[in-house]
Write an enzyme that holds these catalytic residues in place. Structure first.
Site, PDB file in Angstrom:
ATOM      1  N   LYS A 536       0.804  -1.226   0.000  1.00 49.70           N
ATOM      2  CA  LYS A 536       0.000   0.000   0.000  1.00 49.70           C
ATOM      3  C   LYS A 536       0.836   1.274   0.000  1.00 49.70           C
ATOM      4  CE  LYS A 536      -4.186  -1.860   0.194  1.00 49.70           C
ATOM      5  NZ  LYS A 536      -5.180  -1.660  -0.881  1.00 49.70           N
ATOM      6  N   GLU A 558      -9.800   5.458   3.091  1.00 47.52           N
ATOM      7  CA  GLU A 558     -10.573   4.352   3.632  1.00 47.52           C
ATOM      8  C   GLU A 558      -9.612   3.186   3.882  1.00 47.52           C
ATOM      9  OE1 GLU A 558      -9.468   2.521   0.082  1.00 47.52           O
ATOM     10  OE2 GLU A 558     -10.102   4.607   0.393  1.00 47.52           O
ATOM     11  N   SER A 825       1.621  -9.794  -0.820  1.00 46.80           N
ATOM     12  CA  SER A 825       1.260  -8.375  -0.714  1.00 46.80           C
ATOM     13  C   SER A 825       1.442  -7.770   0.662  1.00 46.80           C
ATOM     14  CB  SER A 825      -0.202  -8.187  -1.145  1.00 46.80           C
ATOM     15  OG  SER A 825      -1.054  -9.002  -0.360  1.00 46.80           O
TER      16      SER A 825
END
Length: 858
Positions: A536, A558, A825
Site C-alpha cells: 500500500k 478508507e 502483498s
C-alpha cells in the site's frame, strides 16, 4: 445554414471567450442567445387567438427571425405542441407565456436532445406540416406537468415547494399518508426517494430513512412503483419525481423502468450519481416516455459544465446550494446568488434550490432568489415526530408552517393522454437528430472505461475535482521532475523488493504427487518487506505527492485491513499533511493493532458504524467527507476502485510491483513466469502485478477472491465468481447484489478482501478472458497461511494467504520446469489475533498455544 455559420464566426471574433466548444455544439446555444429576445417578443402570438382581416382566423406563428427554415419549424412545433392547452384545459388559463416560451428560446441548444413525445393538438391549433403526438401514458407528459406546475407558481408570485420523502418510510403503509399530507400542505412537486443500501451523498437523516425503509422490506422498484400507482389512484395530482441512486434503476432495466414509471404516474427522475456523461441511454429512454431527466448543478460546477448540464434539462434544474451531503442547516449559503446567476446566464428554465432548508426564514430567503425550494431532511425529521395514525394532518400543518401558506388551492385534474398519431417528416428529422446526439453521448461514455466497465458515476459536486485530478495527473505522470520526486522515496519504502524462490513451499506442493514431473516452482515477490509491511505504501506516497501538486494538504482515506490506513498515515507524517482514516467498526475491532499504529502516526481514525461496518461503509463515509470538504481535501483511494481516474492512478502507482518482478524473473529465472497470481479484493496489488504482463499473452494471470464460508453460502466476498454488473462507489463493475440492485453483505476472514465490488479493470480482464479468477474460502486461506509460515518462515497477511493456497494447488498440476509468481502483498502480524481465534474453528494447529490455553496459564 451558411448564413448561420457566418454569423457564428462573426460572434466568435467579437466574443472569443464565450466560444469554448462543448460536446453538444455551440451553434444552437448561440442561435438561442442571438434570437431569444425576438422569439420572446413573439410569444404573445403563440398564446392568444389570432385573427386576420375581417376577423378570419390567421395562421399560427409564422414570425420571421432569420433562423433557418428547419430551426424555425422545429421551434414552432415544439412551442405549439408543448404549451398548447391539453384536452381538459388543465392550467391553460394559468400559464406564464413569457416563461414558457423563453424556455424554448433559451433552450434552443437543447432541441436535438429534447426527445419527449409531444401532445396532439386540435385541428384548429395544428400548424401545417408540424409533428403530432407520440405515445404517452395514462397520466400524460411528465415533463409538461412539471413545467406547468412551475409556470403556475410563477404566475401566483411564489416559489414552487418541492418536498422530499423516502418511499417505505416510516412504513410502506404510512407512505401514502405522508405523500397526501405533503400535497395537502402545499407541496407543488414531490420527490420520492428510492431506498438504497449505500446512499453516499446523503447525510445521517436520509441515510436513516433509507435504512428503515429497507428494514421494512421496501427494497424493490416494483414496490416503489406500486406505491406511486396507489397514490395516483387515491387522488394525488402533484408531479412525482423519483430520486435515488443509479444501481436500482439499472438493475430494473432502463426501458422497462420508463414504461412502468409512465404507467404508474411518475413524472421524472433525479439520479444523484448519474451525470450526463453516463446518462445517454437513461435519458433517451426517459424522454421516449415523456419523463423528465433533472440534472443537478453544484457550487463546484464549472462554467462549461453548467452549459452541458443545462443542455440536458427539460423541466427544471436542481441547484445544490452547498458542497456536502443532505441535511438540515441553520442558514442558507451566502454564495447562492452567484450559483443562480451562473445558471440563469444560460437558461430561463426554473431552478429549484436544495440541501439544507429547514425553517420558514430559510424557505423565504431561498424563495426570493429562485423558482423553487427543495426541503428533504426537515420533512424526514417531521415524519419521525408525527403521531402514528396522524401523519397526514401533522405533515400538512408542518408544510404550511414552513412555507407560510395558510391556504392551499386544490389542484386541477391531471390531463389524460391523447391517442398516438402517425409520424411526420418533422418527426423523422427529430429522430435523426436524436441518434446523432446519442452517438455523441455514447462516445463520451467510453472515455473513462476499461471495456464496458469503469466510468464516473458520482454526484455533480465531485465532477470538477475529478476532472482537475485527471488533468493534473496527465501533466505529472510523465513529468521527469515528478517521476524523480516519487523515485526519491524508493529507499524510504524499501524498493526494489526482493524476488524469493520459495523452494520449501515448492517441495511441500510436490511431496505427495505421484507424478514427480509435476510441481512448478513458486516465487514470491516480497511486498511484505516494504516499509509499513505491505504494498500500500507504493500508492500512498505517490498519491500524497500528487495531492501536493493539487494544492490540497488534507488527506482522507478508507481502509479495511488497516494496511492502507497505516501507509497513508505514514505518508502524511512524512510529508506534514493532515490525515483522517475511515474504517468500518467491525474492522476496527479485528485490526486493533493497525488502528493503534495509525493513531501513533498522527492520523485520526473514524470508526464507521453504519451498514455492515466494513470496508464498503468506510468508503461511503470517506466519499461523504470528500463531497463536504472538496476544496481542501484529496481522497487518497487505496484500491483500484472508484470513479475515473482513480483506478488508473492506483494501477500506475502499483505497477512498479509488476515491472520489478518482470525484470527480476528474466534476470534470475532466465524467463517470464508461466503464471502470475495475486489475491483480489478491490484489486490494487493484483492489478499492479498483472498490468506489466498483460501484453505477454503466454503468461497466465490468476486472481484469487475470498470465498468466506463458501460461494454457495451467503457469506462470501467472491465478486467475480458470483457477482453481476452494476454501479457502486462511482464505477461500473461486478457487484455482489440482489436482483433489486441493493448491495448485499459480504464476509471474509481477511478484512482487506471483505468488499462487495472489484476494480473495473479486473472486471474487464475477466470478461475479455485475459485473466482468470478463482475463489478460496476461509479454511483454505488458513491452510495457505500455515504452509507459508511453517515451510518458508514467512508469516503472510490473511489476504495473501488466499493466493498462497491457490499457488500450491496450481503448482501440483503444472510441470516442474514451469514457474509461478505470487505477489506476497503483506505481512501477517496484523492478523495474529484473528488467526488465533479462527484456528480452533477449522481444526488447524500451528504448534502454538491457542487463546484458551493462554488463559489457563494465567
Amino acid at each position: 445554414r451558411e448564413r448561420e455559420r457566418e454569423r457564428e464566426r462573426e460572434e466568435r471574433e467579437r466574443h472569443p471567450h464565450t466560444h469554448t466548444p462543448t460536446p453538444l455544439g455551440r451553434s444552437k446555444m448561440l442561435a438561442a442567445k442571438r434570437y431569444g429576445s425576438r422569439l420572446r417578443a413573439l410569444s404573445h402570438q403563440l398564446h392568444t387567438p389570432h385573427t386576420g382581416p375581417g376577423g378570419t382566423p390567421a395562421r399560427p406563428f409564422r414570425g420571421r427571425c432569420h433562423l433557418s427554415s428547419r430551426t424555425r419549424a422545429r421551434t414552432r412545433t415544439r412551442t405549439h405542441a408543448r404549451f398548447a392547452p391539453a384536452a381538459s384545459g388543465a392550467l391553460a388559463s394559468q400559464r406564464a407565456p413569457g416563461l414558457a416560451f423563453s424556455h424554448e428560446a433559451k433552450g434552443m441548444r437543447r432541441a436535438s436532445l429534447s426527445t419527449a413525445p409531444q401532445y396532439k393538438m386540435g385541428a384548429d391549433e395544428q400548424p401545417s406540416g408540424d409533428a403530432e403526438a407520440g405515445p404517452l401514458g395514462p397520466y400524460g407528459n411528465g415533463t409538461r406537468s412539471i413545467l406547468e406546475t412551475f409556470a403556475a407558481c410563477k404566475l401566483a408570485g411564489r416559489p414552487a415547494f418541492v418536498a422530499y420523502t423516502t418511499l417505505g418510510f416510516p412504513t410502506e403503509a404510512e407512505t401514502l399518508d405522508v405523500i397526501k399530507g405533503l400535497e395537502k400542505g402545499g407541496a407543488d412537486v414531490i420527490e420520492l426517494g428510492v431506498p438504497f443500501t449505500d446512499p453516499l451523498a446523503d447525510g445521517p437523516t436520509i441515510q436513516g430513512s433509507n435504512q428503515m425503509a429497507l428494514n421494512n422490506g421496501m427494497a424493490s422498484m416494483d414496490q416503489c412503483l406500486d406505491l406511486v400507482k396507489r397514490a395516483r389512484e387515491e387522488g394525488v395530482r402533484a408531479p412525482l419525481v423519483l430520486m435515488g441512486y443509479y444501481n436500482p434503476f439499472l438493475m430494473y432495466g432502463e426501458s422497462e423502468l420508463m414504461r412502468d414509471c409512465r404507467e404508474a404516474g411518475v413524472d421524472g427522475f433525479i439520479v444523484v450519481d448519474l451525470p450526463p456523461e453516463e446518462a445517454s441511454s437513461f435519458k433517451m429512454a426517459a424522454s421516449s416516455q415523456g419523463l423528465s431527466y433533472i440534472p443537478l448543478i453544484a457550487p463546484t460546477t464549472t462554467e462549461d459544465r453548467v452549459q452541458l448540464l443545462l443542455s440536458h434539462a427539460d423541466s427544471f434544474v436542481y441547484a445544490v446550494s452547498v458542497t456536502g451531503v443532505t441535511g438540515a442547516r441553520e442558514q442558507n449559503n451566502s454564495r447562492l446568488p452567484e450559483l443562480l446567476q451562473r445558471i440563469k446566464k444560460y437558461s430561463e428554465l426554473p431552478v429549484a434550490v436544495g440541501f439544507g432548508v429547514s425553517s420558514k426564514a430559510q424557505f423565504e430567503d431561498a424563495g426570493k432568489q429562485c423558482d423553487g425550494v427543495i426541503v428533504g431532511s426537515a420533512i424526514i425529521e417531521a415524519i419521525k415526530k408525527a403521531p402514528q395514525g396522524g401523519r397526514e394532518a401533522h405533515l400538512s400543518e408542518f408544510c404550511k408552517g414552513l412555507t407560510g401558506r395558510e391556504r392551499v388551492d386544490p389542484r386541477p385534474e391531471r390531463a389524460s393522454a391523447p391517442a398516438q398519431a402517425a409520424a411526420t417528416a418533422a418527426e423523422e428529422e427529430e429522430k435523426k437528430q436524436k441518434k446523432e446526439v446519442e452517438a455523441e453521448l455514447e462516445a463520451g461514455e467510453t472515455k473513462y472505461r476499461f471495456g464496458e466497465f469503469g466510468g464516473r458515476y458520482v454526484p455533480e459536486t465531485l465532477m470538477e475535482p475529478l476532472e482537475e485530478l485527471e488533468r493534473v495527473y496527465a501533466e505529472v505522470k510523465d513529468d521527469p521532475e515528478f517521476v524523480r520526486e516519487c523515485a526519491a522515496f524508493h529507499s524510504y519504502i524499501g524498493r526494489p523488493t526482493p524476488l524469493h524462490l520459495a523452494d520449501r513451499l515448492t517441495a511441500y506442493a510436490k511431496k505427495d504427487l505421484e507424478d514427480q514431473t509435476k510441481g512448478a516452482r513458486i516465487w514470491l515477490k516480497r511486498e511484505d518487506l516494504n516499509h509499513t509491511g505491505a504494498h500500500k505504501i507504493n500508492n500512498a506516497i505517490s498519491q500524497a505527492l500528487l495531492a501536493k501538486r493539487l494544492g490540497k494538504n488534507r488527506i482522507i482515506a478508507e481502509t479495511g485491513a488497516g494496511q492502507h490506513g497505516v501507509a497513508t498515515a505514514t505518508a502524511c507524517a512524512k510529508l506534514e499533511m493532515e490525515c483522517i482514516v475511515y474504517m468500518g467498526a467491525a474492522d476496527v475491532e479485528r485490526q486493533a493493532l493497525n488502528v493503534f499504529r495509525m493513531e501513533m502516526l498522527g492520523a485520526k481514525v473514524v470508526a464507521v458504524e453504519s451498514g455492515s461496518r466494513t470496508l464498503k461503509d468506510a468508503i461511503n463515509e470517506a466519499m461523504r467527507d470528500w463531497v463536504t470538504n472538496i476544496r481542501t481535501t484529496h481522497y487518497l483511494v487505496g484500491s483500484a476502485i472508484g470513479p475515473y481516474p482513480f483506478p488508473t492512478i492506483v494501477r500506475d502507482f502499483q505497477s512498479i510491483i509488476g515491472r520489478e518482478s518482470r525484470a527480476q524473473m528474466l534476470e534470475t529465472a532466465g524467463k517470464l513466469p508461466d503464471l502470475v497470481l495475486a489475491c483480489v479484493g478491490g484489486g490494487s496489488n493484483a492489478i499492479g502485478m498483472f498490468h506489466p504482463f498483460v501484453e505477454d499473452t503466454d503468461v497466465r494471470l490468476l486472481g484469487v477472491e475470498a470465498a468466506g464460508d463458501g460461494v454457495d453460502t451467503e457469506r462470501h466476498s467472491a465478486t467475480l465468481a458470483r457477482g453481476t454488473p452494476g454501479v457502486l462507489h462511482g464505477t461500473r463493475t461486478f457487484l455482489l447484489q440482489e436482483k433489486t440492485g441493493q448491495i448485499t453483505s459480504t464476509h471474509s476472514i481477511s478484512a482487506g478482501l471483505d468488499y462487495p465490488g472489484v476494480g473495473p479493470e479486473h472486471a474487464n480482464l475477466m470478461v475479455s478472458h485475459r485473466a482468470d479468477y478463482k475463489p478460496v474460502d476461509d479454511r483454505q486461506a488458513l491452510m495457505g497461511f500455515k504452509a507459508c509460515t511453517m515451510q518458508e518462515g514467512i508469516i503472510p497477511a490473511l489476504e495473501t494467504a488466499h493466493a498462497l493456497y491457490q499457488a500450491v494447488e496450481e503448482a501440483k498440476v503444472m510441470d516442474a520446469d514451469q514457474d509461478i509468481l505470487v505477489c506476497l502483498s503483506g505481512r501477517g502480524d496484523k492478523d495474529i489475533n484473528t488467526i488465533r481465534k479462527a484456528l480452533p474453528k477449522f481444526g488447524c494447529k500451528l504448534n502454538v498455544r491457542m487463546v484458551d490455553e493462554t488463559a489457563k496459564l494465567k
